[in-house]
Design an enzyme around this catalytic site. Sequence first.
Site, PDB file in Angstrom:
ATOM      1  CB  CYS A 183      19.675 -26.300 121.613  1.00 39.76           C
ATOM      2  SG  CYS A 183      20.544 -25.175 122.697  1.00 39.76           S
ATOM      3  CG  ASN A 187      23.934 -26.281 125.303  1.00 42.07           C
ATOM      4  OD1 ASN A 187      24.028 -26.265 124.081  1.00 42.07           O
ATOM      5  ND2 ASN A 187      22.775 -26.184 125.924  1.00 42.07           N
ATOM      6  CG  HIS A 236      21.425 -30.097 122.080  1.00 46.04           C
ATOM      7  ND1 HIS A 236      22.543 -29.350 121.800  1.00 46.04           N
ATOM      8  CD2 HIS A 236      20.757 -29.439 123.065  1.00 46.04           C
ATOM      9  CE1 HIS A 236      22.546 -28.279 122.579  1.00 46.04           C
ATOM     10  NE2 HIS A 236      21.476 -28.317 123.352  1.00 46.04           N
TER      11      HIS A 236
END
Length: 325
Positions: free
Chosen positions: A115, A282, A252
């Site tokens: 990520c 996500n 993020h």
Amino acid sequence: MSAYISKILGVGSYLPARAMTNDELSSLVETSDAWIQERTGIKKRHIAADGECTSDLGVEAARRAMAHAGITIDEVDMIVLATATPDLTFPASATIIQHKLGMRHGMAFDVHAVCSGFVYAMATADNFLARGQAKTALVIGAETFSRILDWTDRTTCVLFGDGAGAIVLRAEEQTESNAGEGVISTHLRSDGSFCDLLYVDGGPSSTKTVGHLRMQGNQVFKHAVNKISGSIEEAAKIANVAIEEVDWFIPHQANYRILQGVAKKLGIPVEKVVSTVADHGNTSAASIPLALDVAVKDGRVKKGDLILMEALGGGLTWGAALARF
Ligand code: ACO
């Protein structure tokens, strides 16, 4: 002082057509729209079609970023792709994207920091540009996490989605008049002692399988707010910029509660934090350029704004990047 600065010329993103709602997930695992929204802020996520690969998503985002920048692929001499879900174990999906874009010069490679991948990829490209080793870079984050989810595990399958985002970075000779423009500072960190908090339980060298994502979500959550806040402070300190000067935070998008937690810890008004987690879930390395694209296209982020991008992901890896858009 670097000889060159990396200016952001354009941004683009792409989401697969199919959107999956929380209610749809409730028919697969024991969960509810209310639980998912309350714990994460997620309302829906996009899922790639059969046969639609990470490189396909990345190509579309790259095309849109180049169109926004007003450049053609002939001008690009570097592609850096952040992904944890490559089309194949090798070659790097960046080279597949290079081929699909019809580019046969320059270089293309993948960066793997889950990520945090986009921040890592941007820092990598910025360093190549600063050294004069490339002139124009496509920095892409593209993921198909739907392919590595265990769709029977409610603790993970509700969290992730597929998508891609990209920016065009152009090296410009540093002068007094452009000082403080483009990428200003990047700060990267990792600590592999936390690798068992978030990982995929398969791979070519161990199980010879692709594996599924496993996460101790509440443990990761505990690290997220502190480590992300620290990275933001470091990136701002390196650049000698006060956090209050930052116009937009482009984090993020893992969980709305993490975004809120970081904002609260650093005293950042939540209105300055771009959040797309409700609509995208996500999307790992794709989430920062996806969020940036949304905020640029809806007019929030304007030319000259100071933006701060940050992330934490598997590894653990984390980092932040400060740039003038
Ligand atoms: N639906 C309903 N109940 C659920 C679900 C679900 N989808 N998932 C878990 N639960 C239950 C659990 O079983 C648990 O039940 P119990 O109390 O009876 O044992 C309860 O909900 C609470 O579970 P927690 O895991 O403690 O819930 P938490 O509030 O921590 O939220 C979450 C979980 C959303 C995963 C959160 O911890 C989180 O966002 N973590 C960080 C994720 C992250 O930032 N990842 C890094 C980036 S990802 C990358 O790098 C690939």
